[in-house]
Design an enzyme around this catalytic site. Sequence first.
Site, PDB file in Angstrom:
ATOM      1  N   HIS A 190     -11.177 -16.514 -18.905  1.00  0.00           N
ATOM      2  CA  HIS A 190     -11.569 -15.199 -19.422  1.00  0.00           C
ATOM      3  C   HIS A 190     -12.683 -15.278 -20.462  1.00  0.00           C
ATOM      4  O   HIS A 190     -13.456 -14.341 -20.613  1.00  0.00           O
ATOM      5  CB  HIS A 190     -10.348 -14.424 -19.911  1.00  0.00           C
ATOM      6  N   GLU A 432      -4.014 -10.842  -5.398  1.00  0.00           N
ATOM      7  CA  GLU A 432      -4.432 -12.088  -6.051  1.00  0.00           C
ATOM      8  C   GLU A 432      -3.394 -13.184  -5.856  1.00  0.00           C
ATOM      9  O   GLU A 432      -3.520 -14.278  -6.391  1.00  0.00           O
ATOM     10  CB  GLU A 432      -4.729 -11.859  -7.535  1.00  0.00           C
ATOM     11  N   ASP A 456      -7.747 -15.297  -9.377  1.00  0.00           N
ATOM     12  CA  ASP A 456      -6.408 -15.854  -9.223  1.00  0.00           C
ATOM     13  C   ASP A 456      -6.121 -16.253  -7.778  1.00  0.00           C
ATOM     14  O   ASP A 456      -5.477 -17.266  -7.535  1.00  0.00           O
ATOM     15  CB  ASP A 456      -5.354 -14.852  -9.713  1.00  0.00           C
ATOM     16  N   CYS A 503     -12.529  -7.477  -7.213  1.00  0.00           N
ATOM     17  CA  CYS A 503     -12.913  -7.448  -8.623  1.00  0.00           C
ATOM     18  C   CYS A 503     -12.895  -8.839  -9.238  1.00  0.00           C
ATOM     19  O   CYS A 503     -13.090  -8.993 -10.432  1.00  0.00           O
ATOM     20  CB  CYS A 503     -12.038  -6.481  -9.407  1.00  0.00           C
TER      21      CYS A 503
END
Length: 573
Positions: A190, A432, A456, A503
Amino acid sequence: MSSILKGIAASNGIAIAKAYRLVEPDLNFEKKSVENAEEEVARFQNAISTSKSELEAIRDKAREDLGEDKAQIFEAHLLVLSDPELLTPIEDKVKTESVNAEFALKETADMFVNMFESMDNEYMKERAADIRDVTKRVLSHLLGVQIANPSMVTEEVIVIAEDLTPSDTAQLNRQFVKGFTTDIGGRTSHSAIMARSMEIPAVVGTKSITSSIENGDVVIVDGLNGEVHINPTPEVIEKYKKEHARYEEQKAKWAKLVNEPTVSKDGQHVELAANIGTPKDLEGVRNNGGEGVGLYRTEFLYMGRDELPTEEEQYEAYKAVLEGMEGKPVVVRTLDIGGDKELPYLNLPKEMNPFLGYRAIRLCLDEQDIFRTQLRALLKASPYGNLKIMFPMISNLQEFREAKAILEEEKKALQENGIDVADKIEVGIMVEIPSTAVMADVFAKEVDFFSIGTNDLIQYTMAADRMNERVSYLYQPYNPAILRLVKMVIDAAHKEGKWAGMCGEMAGDEIAVPILLGLGLDEFSMSATSILRARSQIHRLNKSDMKKLAEEVLQLDTNDEVIKAVEKAVSND
Ligand code: PEP
Ligand code: MG
């Protein structure tokens, strides 16, 4: 001497500045006996007063930049430094036992920390944390080592760190932090994702940057090629200045596409949306011509603070995003905490495998107060724009049904109380987890949309931690295994008349975009700063050709073969 380290290109761009080490200082010391205890006490008092002046400056800066709440943390530290109940026993210990101040400080502080921590009282636990922090600072002065204070940086720097948590990254001052580079991490950590949206060039996963650089070394972060140059020669600096200028020129060309629609060469439209973490990111979405928000990571609203955000606070944030997007679609993902995104104040037990653990929808279905508060805030904000709600980490249909039932319950309760809620709110899921991708045909009958979370999905399918640079070679977005799952999801959605988006970071990836266009992906959601480049790429592609390319690559054997096939097809374009 100049040297080069290779890492993972995490955020495009080039930065040249001096190194600023954001690393834990070495505070090890030995117990020693001292001959002159008075002098040792004076040395200790000196360290206390230097720590005080330092904390006062940090407190004032925090008050200015971050508000009173953050300043209070340092105020509490200052109180500890003036507390005779802590200071007197330390000085007494130095005098009576003739030991060095480091030892007396650590022993005494540890005793208080253990005592406060064992109390069943939140306030006392916080005091223990304060004492621990303050002890580090005083020790650093006794030992003559530096503790990094990134908020106090006043010149342009490249931050050097072992790792950066998402909240460390959020606190980087964009005015001075020109780039960063870390020992660990991957392209979809992240902190890397945030660097892209903050437009800070970054190279992560260098394995050894913190042991290769001293404060003040000149560093080039080449976020395009994943290289870090340490103390480069004047020729290399010159070369990079030119490269930087070329990159800026390229960006200026893309910028002309800001108000253009995203249509392929053969006239097929797709939606290019942005991933955001806070309402503040909307400016970037507008500047980069985002056609919607494809992922609002709401967990950032819950991070970098000491308690859960209230329903009202959340409502304000969601409303701001919906209004700001002026009727364009906004996909809000419910709380996806866990993995590398922690909420210390929830006091969740440490887990062996946080990415496979108690997180996201699992936590929300268990701690329903947290979930219901968020859903109410979303529902109340829904009349202000085009809201779509998305649940993260769905692994089986039961979870989706339960989450949706809770949403329906909250909606009904609000409506019964006369509160306005939008008539139609699409409800979808992140795909995911491989089990969900495989069952996409079943899910497609019940959800309104899918958004494929490849960050993921890749790590779970390839069993390769997205944060671990040592297995980053296995983190293969174009492996046909991933592409086949993506196809299954898109086809399943279309069969039921639903839409499929993506996304994960793959949605803005230059090699992936042609394949995804060919597979019929409806919505591509990415860091806002990737949108214009992707739009320019799609303008140059024929969707019908990409359909053939997608069919071809799905039959290939390896990630590398897919890369080659795409490069060949696109260069022929
Ligand atoms: C993903 O997993 O692809 C995703 C978009 O979510 P996050 O990166 O927040 O896990
Ligand atoms: Mg995810």
